[in-house]
Motif scaffolding. Sequence first.
Motif, PDB file in Angstrom:
ATOM      1  N   ARG A 232       0.836  -1.203   0.000  1.00 52.28           N
ATOM      2  CA  ARG A 232       0.000   0.000   0.000  1.00 52.28           C
ATOM      3  C   ARG A 232       0.870   1.252   0.000  1.00 52.28           C
ATOM      4  N   GLY A 233       2.001   1.186   0.701  1.00 57.63           N
ATOM      5  CA  GLY A 233       2.924   2.318   0.690  1.00 57.63           C
ATOM      6  C   GLY A 233       3.422   2.638  -0.708  1.00 57.63           C
ATOM      7  N   VAL A 234       3.721   1.590  -1.483  1.00 53.11           N
ATOM      8  CA  VAL A 234       4.155   1.807  -2.871  1.00 53.11           C
ATOM      9  C   VAL A 234       3.042   2.475  -3.673  1.00 53.11           C
ATOM     10  N   CYS A 235       1.807   2.048  -3.439  1.00 49.26           N
ATOM     11  CA  CYS A 235       0.681   2.642  -4.165  1.00 49.26           C
ATOM     12  C   CYS A 235       0.521   4.118  -3.832  1.00 49.26           C
ATOM     13  N   TYR A 236       0.665   4.468  -2.551  1.00 44.71           N
ATOM     14  CA  TYR A 236       0.615   5.884  -2.184  1.00 44.71           C
ATOM     15  C   TYR A 236       1.731   6.662  -2.889  1.00 44.71           C
ATOM     16  N   LEU A 237       2.931   6.069  -2.928  1.00 45.49           N
ATOM     17  CA  LEU A 237       4.066   6.717  -3.589  1.00 45.49           C
ATOM     18  C   LEU A 237       3.794   6.913  -5.070  1.00 45.49           C
ATOM     19  N   LYS A 238       3.323   5.872  -5.749  1.00 45.71           N
ATOM     20  CA  LYS A 238       3.084   5.965  -7.192  1.00 45.71           C
ATOM     21  C   LYS A 238       1.969   6.963  -7.494  1.00 45.71           C
ATOM     22  N   ARG A 239       0.942   6.993  -6.637  1.00 47.98           N
ATOM     23  CA  ARG A 239      -0.136   7.960  -6.866  1.00 47.98           C
ATOM     24  C   ARG A 239       0.366   9.384  -6.654  1.00 47.98           C
ATOM     25  N   ALA A 240       1.205   9.573  -5.638  1.00 53.98           N
ATOM     26  CA  ALA A 240       1.770  10.900  -5.392  1.00 53.98           C
ATOM     27  C   ALA A 240       2.624  11.352  -6.574  1.00 53.98           C
TER      28      ALA A 240
ATOM     29  N   ALA B 201      -0.410  15.284  -3.276  1.00 54.86           N
ATOM     30  CA  ALA B 201       0.843  14.527  -3.339  1.00 54.86           C
ATOM     31  C   ALA B 201       1.518  14.461  -1.980  1.00 54.86           C
ATOM     32  N   ARG B 202       1.569  15.581  -1.268  1.00 48.95           N
ATOM     33  CA  ARG B 202       2.266  15.603   0.025  1.00 48.95           C
ATOM     34  C   ARG B 202       1.569  14.673   1.021  1.00 48.95           C
ATOM     35  N   GLY B 203       0.256  14.645   1.006  1.00 55.81           N
ATOM     36  CA  GLY B 203      -0.465  13.745   1.897  1.00 55.81           C
ATOM     37  C   GLY B 203      -0.174  12.291   1.592  1.00 55.81           C
ATOM     38  N   ASP B 204      -0.050  11.965   0.307  1.00 56.97           N
ATOM     39  CA  ASP B 204       0.246  10.587  -0.080  1.00 56.97           C
ATOM     40  C   ASP B 204       1.672  10.200   0.280  1.00 56.97           C
ATOM     41  N   TYR B 205       2.618  11.115   0.138  1.00 58.16           N
ATOM     42  CA  TYR B 205       3.996  10.810   0.544  1.00 58.16           C
ATOM     43  C   TYR B 205       4.037  10.522   2.039  1.00 58.16           C
ATOM     44  N   LYS B 206       3.304  11.310   2.815  1.00 58.32           N
ATOM     45  CA  LYS B 206       3.256  11.097   4.262  1.00 58.32           C
ATOM     46  C   LYS B 206       2.629   9.747   4.587  1.00 58.32           C
TER      47      LYS B 206
ATOM     48  N   CYS C 175      10.114   8.963  -1.066  1.00 59.78           N
ATOM     49  CA  CYS C 175       9.136   9.875  -0.448  1.00 59.78           C
ATOM     50  C   CYS C 175       9.841  11.049   0.223  1.00 59.78           C
ATOM     51  N   TYR C 176      10.888  10.738   0.978  1.00 60.93           N
ATOM     52  CA  TYR C 176      11.644  11.814   1.622  1.00 60.93           C
ATOM     53  C   TYR C 176      12.255  12.745   0.578  1.00 60.93           C
ATOM     54  N   PHE C 177      12.789  12.162  -0.479  1.00 62.98           N
ATOM     55  CA  PHE C 177      13.419  12.966  -1.530  1.00 62.98           C
ATOM     56  C   PHE C 177      12.412  13.935  -2.144  1.00 62.98           C
ATOM     57  N   TYR C 178      11.245  13.433  -2.508  1.00 64.57           N
ATOM     58  CA  TYR C 178      10.243  14.285  -3.151  1.00 64.57           C
ATOM     59  C   TYR C 178       9.730  15.371  -2.216  1.00 64.57           C
ATOM     60  N   GLN C 179       9.840  15.132  -0.909  1.00 66.63           N
ATOM     61  CA  GLN C 179       9.438  16.152   0.061  1.00 66.63           C
ATOM     62  C   GLN C 179      10.559  17.137   0.367  1.00 66.63           C
ATOM     63  N   GLY C 180      11.729  16.902  -0.218  1.00 65.61           N
ATOM     64  CA  GLY C 180      12.864  17.780   0.028  1.00 65.61           C
ATOM     65  C   GLY C 180      13.657  17.428   1.262  1.00 65.61           C
TER      66      GLY C 180
END
Length: 204
Positions: free
Chosen positions: A54-62, A73-78, A107-112
């Motif tokens: 499910r974590g991968v799915c949140y990442l791919k959707r973000a 996107a930020r909510g999905d990365y979290k 996820c961390y990378f995309y959030q900076g």
Amino acid sequence: NQRIQVLLLAIGDGYVEQKNYTRAIEQYAGVILIPFSTFLEKSRFGLAYVLADRGVCYLKRAESYDQEKGGNARGDYKAAIGDITEALKCLRGARSLADCYLNRGACYFYQGDYSEAIQDYREVLKVLSDSSPEDDVWREFVPVKVKDVLSETYYKIGLAHMESGRFFDALPYFQKVTHRFSLDADSEIGSIVMCQWLCGSFDG
């Protein structure tokens, strides 16, 4: 309950193949809500594996939200970080751990959060240190070679350093990619060339 869980998981996997990550997330959520039996907890269908998926799915959707400039996107990365962090508490073995650390690092990378991303990417190198380059590991639902995962990891560590403005720290990781593995994507090659140019400019 076991049959329902297995059915929901199969449906979720089907949505993943269709890249319909929202529906996959819904199915995996249904799996998680049902108490796990001892048999399922010890199998591939255990809670940790479902959380990781499910974590991968949140990442791919973000990632798709970022490309379309819409959605949360930020909510999905979290959410992805939360699921993967819980999965990492239970998972064992390089095949699953490497994928989890790579995905959480992304996820961390995309959030900076580049330092957190680098820390996770370095964990990938640790868990794969005893693996043969030709071994298979999981990478976002499909098996890939360790050498390809290492190539991706070196590149991502270099990119995180580069995004942080640490070009000289980035260069050795980029050099490992170019010396040990082949790259096909123009964007990846472009990042490496840019870093080499910047380092050369600073030297001058």
